[in-house]
Design a protein around this motif. Structure first.
Motif, short mmCIF file in Angstrom:
data_model
loop_
_atom_site.label_atom_id
_atom_site.label_comp_id
_atom_site.label_asym_id
_atom_site.label_seq_id
_atom_site.Cartn_x
_atom_site.Cartn_y
_atom_site.Cartn_z
N UNK A 45 -3.14 10.06 -74.67
CA UNK A 45 -3.60 10.26 -73.31
C UNK A 45 -5.12 10.23 -73.23
N UNK A 46 -5.64 9.93 -72.03
CA UNK A 46 -7.08 9.88 -71.82
C UNK A 46 -7.60 11.29 -71.54
N UNK A 47 -8.55 11.73 -72.34
CA UNK A 47 -9.18 13.04 -72.16
C UNK A 47 -10.65 12.91 -72.52
N UNK A 48 -11.43 13.88 -72.09
CA UNK A 48 -12.84 13.93 -72.47
C UNK A 48 -12.94 14.81 -73.71
N UNK A 49 -13.47 14.24 -74.77
CA UNK A 49 -13.63 14.98 -76.03
C UNK A 49 -14.78 15.98 -75.88
N UNK A 50 -14.54 17.27 -76.14
CA UNK A 50 -15.61 18.26 -75.99
C UNK A 50 -16.64 18.19 -77.12
N UNK A 51 -16.32 17.48 -78.20
CA UNK A 51 -17.22 17.41 -79.34
C UNK A 51 -18.24 16.27 -79.20
N UNK A 52 -17.74 15.06 -78.85
CA UNK A 52 -18.66 13.92 -78.70
C UNK A 52 -18.94 13.60 -77.24
N UNK A 53 -18.29 14.33 -76.30
CA UNK A 53 -18.51 14.22 -74.86
C UNK A 53 -18.26 12.81 -74.31
N UNK A 54 -17.25 12.12 -74.87
CA UNK A 54 -16.87 10.80 -74.38
C UNK A 54 -15.44 10.85 -73.86
N UNK A 55 -15.14 9.99 -72.90
CA UNK A 55 -13.77 9.86 -72.42
C UNK A 55 -13.06 8.89 -73.35
N UNK A 56 -12.02 9.36 -74.02
CA UNK A 56 -11.31 8.56 -75.02
C UNK A 56 -9.81 8.65 -74.81
N UNK A 57 -9.08 7.70 -75.39
CA UNK A 57 -7.63 7.81 -75.46
C UNK A 57 -7.32 8.41 -76.82
N UNK A 58 -6.65 9.55 -76.82
CA UNK A 58 -6.42 10.27 -78.06
C UNK A 58 -5.59 9.46 -79.03
N UNK A 59 -5.86 9.61 -80.32
CA UNK A 59 -4.99 9.02 -81.33
C UNK A 59 -4.00 10.10 -81.74
N UNK A 60 -2.78 9.68 -82.01
CA UNK A 60 -1.74 10.65 -82.34
C UNK A 60 -1.28 10.44 -83.77
N UNK A 102 -13.13 8.69 -81.93
CA UNK A 102 -14.55 8.49 -82.22
C UNK A 102 -15.07 9.46 -83.27
N UNK A 103 -14.84 10.75 -83.06
CA UNK A 103 -15.40 11.75 -83.98
C UNK A 103 -14.37 12.32 -84.94
#
Length: 113
Positions: A45-60, A102-103
């Protein structure tokens, strides 16, 4: 060397032109939800990563959980030693861990029970 003459543009645009933005893809900036506001599921799902502050699609990635172990015990009781490993191969018995591509940090977890 002769200098070339400067000519005004033939058809200037009727709107103000903004400078080029290297990351712009022509899409509006749609805010993605923060991971703490999201209920994670089985799919990315698309979420904003609190660590790198980017909107990403999560890897599962699948993780072994309670349902996997309970199913394995049930298969062992019903089918013997030959069948106990089957729930470790099924996606429907495993938990799902969501990470930022990303991170690489964990964004959330989906537990079967």
């Amino acid at each position: 060397m002769a200098q070339q003459p400067m000519y005004p543009p033939i058809n200037p645009p009727p709107y103000p032109v903004e400078p080029y933005s290297p990351g712009f893809k022509g899409e509006p900036d749609i805010p993605a939800p923060e991971p703490h506001d999201v209920t994670f599921g089985e799919e990315p799902m698309c979420v904003r990563c609190p660590h790198c502050n980017l909107t990403v699609e999560s890897s599962i990635s699948p993780e072994t959980g309670k349902v996997t172990w309970l199913s394995s015990i049930g298969c062992f009781i019903l089918g013997g030693i030959i069948c106990f490993w089957i729930p470790f191969c099924w996606k429907c018995t495993r938990d799902v861990k969501h990470t930022c591509p990303r991170c690489g940090r964990e964004l959330g977890f989906y537990r079967r029970c």
